[in-house]
Design a protein around this motif. Structure first.
Motif, PDB file in Angstrom:
ATOM      1  N   LEU A   1       0.828  -1.196   0.000  1.00  0.00           N
ATOM      2  CA  LEU A   1       0.000   0.000   0.000  1.00  0.00           C
ATOM      3  C   LEU A   1       0.869   1.256   0.000  1.00  0.00           C
ATOM      4  O   LEU A   1       0.586   2.225  -0.708  1.00  0.00           O
ATOM      5  CB  LEU A   1      -0.939  -0.002   1.212  1.00  0.00           C
ATOM      6  N   VAL A   2       1.925   1.224   0.770  1.00  0.00           N
ATOM      7  CA  VAL A   2       2.861   2.359   0.817  1.00  0.00           C
ATOM      8  C   VAL A   2       3.354   2.676  -0.596  1.00  0.00           C
ATOM      9  O   VAL A   2       3.421   3.836  -0.999  1.00  0.00           O
ATOM     10  CB  VAL A   2       4.059   2.052   1.745  1.00  0.00           C
ATOM     11  N   CYS A   3       3.681   1.634  -1.343  1.00  0.00           N
ATOM     12  CA  CYS A   3       4.254   1.839  -2.669  1.00  0.00           C
ATOM     13  C   CYS A   3       3.236   2.244  -3.724  1.00  0.00           C
ATOM     14  O   CYS A   3       3.615   2.692  -4.799  1.00  0.00           O
ATOM     15  CB  CYS A   3       5.006   0.579  -3.104  1.00  0.00           C
ATOM     16  N   GLN A   4       1.960   2.127  -3.417  1.00  0.00           N
ATOM     17  CA  GLN A   4       0.955   2.630  -4.363  1.00  0.00           C
ATOM     18  C   GLN A   4       1.041   4.149  -4.431  1.00  0.00           C
ATOM     19  O   GLN A   4       0.886   4.731  -5.489  1.00  0.00           O
ATOM     20  CB  GLN A   4      -0.440   2.169  -3.968  1.00  0.00           C
ATOM     21  N   ASP A   5       1.236   4.782  -3.302  1.00  0.00           N
ATOM     22  CA  ASP A   5       1.546   6.211  -3.194  1.00  0.00           C
ATOM     23  C   ASP A   5       0.756   7.081  -4.171  1.00  0.00           C
ATOM     24  O   ASP A   5       1.334   7.867  -4.921  1.00  0.00           O
ATOM     25  CB  ASP A   5       3.047   6.421  -3.369  1.00  0.00           C
ATOM     26  N   ASP A   6      -0.541   6.939  -4.182  1.00  0.00           N
ATOM     27  CA  ASP A   6      -1.387   7.666  -5.116  1.00  0.00           C
ATOM     28  C   ASP A   6      -1.235   9.188  -5.011  1.00  0.00           C
ATOM     29  O   ASP A   6      -1.413   9.886  -5.988  1.00  0.00           O
ATOM     30  CB  ASP A   6      -2.855   7.300  -4.894  1.00  0.00           C
ATOM     31  N   LEU A   7      -0.910   9.679  -3.843  1.00  0.00           N
ATOM     32  CA  LEU A   7      -0.820  11.124  -3.656  1.00  0.00           C
ATOM     33  C   LEU A   7       0.610  11.652  -3.725  1.00  0.00           C
ATOM     34  O   LEU A   7       0.841  12.838  -3.499  1.00  0.00           O
ATOM     35  CB  LEU A   7      -1.451  11.510  -2.307  1.00  0.00           C
ATOM     36  N   GLY A   8       1.565  10.789  -3.996  1.00  0.00           N
ATOM     37  CA  GLY A   8       2.953  11.224  -4.082  1.00  0.00           C
ATOM     38  C   GLY A   8       3.555  11.581  -2.739  1.00  0.00           C
ATOM     39  O   GLY A   8       4.456  12.412  -2.654  1.00  0.00           O
ATOM     40  N   MET A   9       3.076  10.954  -1.672  1.00  0.00           N
ATOM     41  CA  MET A   9       3.535  11.295  -0.323  1.00  0.00           C
ATOM     42  C   MET A   9       4.966  10.848  -0.041  1.00  0.00           C
ATOM     43  O   MET A   9       5.647  11.469   0.759  1.00  0.00           O
ATOM     44  CB  MET A   9       2.615  10.680   0.728  1.00  0.00           C
ATOM     45  N   LEU A  10       5.404   9.763  -0.666  1.00  0.00           N
ATOM     46  CA  LEU A  10       6.708   9.214  -0.299  1.00  0.00           C
ATOM     47  C   LEU A  10       7.833  10.204  -0.529  1.00  0.00           C
ATOM     48  O   LEU A  10       8.705  10.374   0.311  1.00  0.00           O
ATOM     49  CB  LEU A  10       6.991   7.918  -1.060  1.00  0.00           C
ATOM     50  N   LYS A  11       7.824  10.850  -1.665  1.00  0.00           N
ATOM     51  CA  LYS A  11       8.907  11.780  -1.968  1.00  0.00           C
ATOM     52  C   LYS A  11       8.694  13.129  -1.303  1.00  0.00           C
ATOM     53  O   LYS A  11       9.636  13.757  -0.845  1.00  0.00           O
ATOM     54  CB  LYS A  11       9.053  11.940  -3.480  1.00  0.00           C
ATOM     55  N   ALA A  12       7.461  13.576  -1.233  1.00  0.00           N
ATOM     56  CA  ALA A  12       7.170  14.902  -0.692  1.00  0.00           C
ATOM     57  C   ALA A  12       7.177  14.934   0.834  1.00  0.00           C
ATOM     58  O   ALA A  12       7.736  15.850   1.432  1.00  0.00           O
ATOM     59  CB  ALA A  12       5.827  15.394  -1.207  1.00  0.00           C
ATOM     60  N   ALA A  13       6.570  13.948   1.463  1.00  0.00           N
ATOM     61  CA  ALA A  13       6.425  13.956   2.919  1.00  0.00           C
ATOM     62  C   ALA A  13       6.292  12.527   3.437  1.00  0.00           C
ATOM     63  O   ALA A  13       5.181  12.049   3.679  1.00  0.00           O
ATOM     64  CB  ALA A  13       5.223  14.795   3.322  1.00  0.00           C
ATOM     65  N   PRO A  14       7.424  11.823   3.612  1.00  0.00           N
ATOM     66  CA  PRO A  14       7.354  10.438   4.067  1.00  0.00           C
ATOM     67  C   PRO A  14       6.628  10.269   5.405  1.00  0.00           C
ATOM     68  O   PRO A  14       6.022   9.235   5.651  1.00  0.00           O
ATOM     69  CB  PRO A  14       8.807  10.013   4.182  1.00  0.00           C
ATOM     70  N   ASN A  15       6.658  11.297   6.254  1.00  0.00           N
ATOM     71  CA  ASN A  15       5.969  11.199   7.541  1.00  0.00           C
ATOM     72  C   ASN A  15       4.456  11.099   7.354  1.00  0.00           C
ATOM     73  O   ASN A  15       3.761  10.482   8.153  1.00  0.00           O
ATOM     74  CB  ASN A  15       6.342  12.361   8.463  1.00  0.00           C
ATOM     75  N   LEU A  16       3.933  11.675   6.261  1.00  0.00           N
ATOM     76  CA  LEU A  16       2.500  11.530   5.977  1.00  0.00           C
ATOM     77  C   LEU A  16       2.186  10.104   5.543  1.00  0.00           C
ATOM     78  O   LEU A  16       1.124   9.575   5.872  1.00  0.00           O
ATOM     79  CB  LEU A  16       2.060  12.518   4.897  1.00  0.00           C
ATOM     80  N   ALA A  17       3.100   9.482   4.811  1.00  0.00           N
ATOM     81  CA  ALA A  17       2.911   8.076   4.441  1.00  0.00           C
ATOM     82  C   ALA A  17       2.880   7.217   5.703  1.00  0.00           C
ATOM     83  O   ALA A  17       2.071   6.298   5.815  1.00  0.00           O
ATOM     84  CB  ALA A  17       4.021   7.622   3.499  1.00  0.00           C
ATOM     85  N   ALA A  18       3.738   7.530   6.668  1.00  0.00           N
ATOM     86  CA  ALA A  18       3.744   6.787   7.931  1.00  0.00           C
ATOM     87  C   ALA A  18       2.445   7.009   8.694  1.00  0.00           C
ATOM     88  O   ALA A  18       1.899   6.074   9.287  1.00  0.00           O
ATOM     89  CB  ALA A  18       4.947   7.199   8.778  1.00  0.00           C
ATOM     90  N   ALA A  19       1.924   8.217   8.659  1.00  0.00           N
ATOM     91  CA  ALA A  19       0.645   8.497   9.325  1.00  0.00           C
ATOM     92  C   ALA A  19      -0.474   7.683   8.680  1.00  0.00           C
ATOM     93  O   ALA A  19      -1.370   7.185   9.371  1.00  0.00           O
ATOM     94  CB  ALA A  19       0.330   9.985   9.267  1.00  0.00           C
ATOM     95  N   GLU A  20      -0.412   7.512   7.369  1.00  0.00           N
ATOM     96  CA  GLU A  20      -1.404   6.686   6.668  1.00  0.00           C
ATOM     97  C   GLU A  20      -1.298   5.233   7.116  1.00  0.00           C
ATOM     98  O   GLU A  20      -2.300   4.559   7.304  1.00  0.00           O
ATOM     99  CB  GLU A  20      -1.202   6.800   5.150  1.00  0.00           C
ATOM    100  N   VAL A  21      -0.064   4.757   7.317  1.00  0.00           N
ATOM    101  CA  VAL A  21       0.143   3.390   7.799  1.00  0.00           C
ATOM    102  C   VAL A  21      -0.472   3.231   9.186  1.00  0.00           C
ATOM    103  O   VAL A  21      -1.151   2.248   9.471  1.00  0.00           O
ATOM    104  CB  VAL A  21       1.639   3.015   7.794  1.00  0.00           C
ATOM    105  N   VAL A  22      -0.262   4.217  10.060  1.00  0.00           N
ATOM    106  CA  VAL A  22      -0.842   4.166  11.410  1.00  0.00           C
ATOM    107  C   VAL A  22      -2.365   4.122  11.326  1.00  0.00           C
ATOM    108  O   VAL A  22      -3.010   3.400  12.087  1.00  0.00           O
ATOM    109  CB  VAL A  22      -0.368   5.363  12.272  1.00  0.00           C
TER     110      VAL A  22
END
Length: 114
Positions: free
Chosen positions: A65-86
């Motif tokens: 799911l992290v790698c789907q990154d539909d909103l481009g969070m990984l490069k822009a704000a990895p902490n938001l991707a972590a919040a999505e995981v939580v």
């Protein structure tokens, strides 16, 4: 053991024209590769001390799911991707979720590293 058998079967049939054993081993390689990636992902997550109440299969799904990154969070704000995981696994702390994100990037989508 399965990996050793897979490798031996793949090598035995590789370029030698020696029958179907090598061919069937080659056909199963995407599944084997996926299983190897999942095992590496789970090993990294475990090494980082992630204590999820979810089964391993659910952690693997989170990693993908992290790698789907539909909103481009990984490069822009990895902490938001972590919040999505939580938000998907409430048993994880923010630090554990960050470890899941880092492991997912490393194993499943290295091209998406920030």
């Amino acid at each position: 053991m399965a990996l050793a058998l897979f490798m031996a079967g793949g090598l035995a049939g590789c370029g030698s024209g020696s029958g179907s054993a090598g061919t069937s081993a080659l056909r199963s390689s995407p599944s084997e590769t996926g299983q190897q990636e999942d095992a590496r992902f789970l090993a990294i997550v475990e090494q980082q001390g992630v204590l999820s109440t979810k089964p391993d299969a659910d952690l693997v799904k989170l990693g993908h799911l992290v790698c789907q990154d539909d909103l481009g969070m990984l490069k822009a704000a990895p902490n938001l991707a972590a919040a999505e995981v939580v938000s998907k696994d409430h048993s994880l702390t923010q630090a554990e979720a960050e470890a899941v994100v880092q492991a997912a990037i490393r194993i499943y989508c290295p091209d998406m590293a920030p």
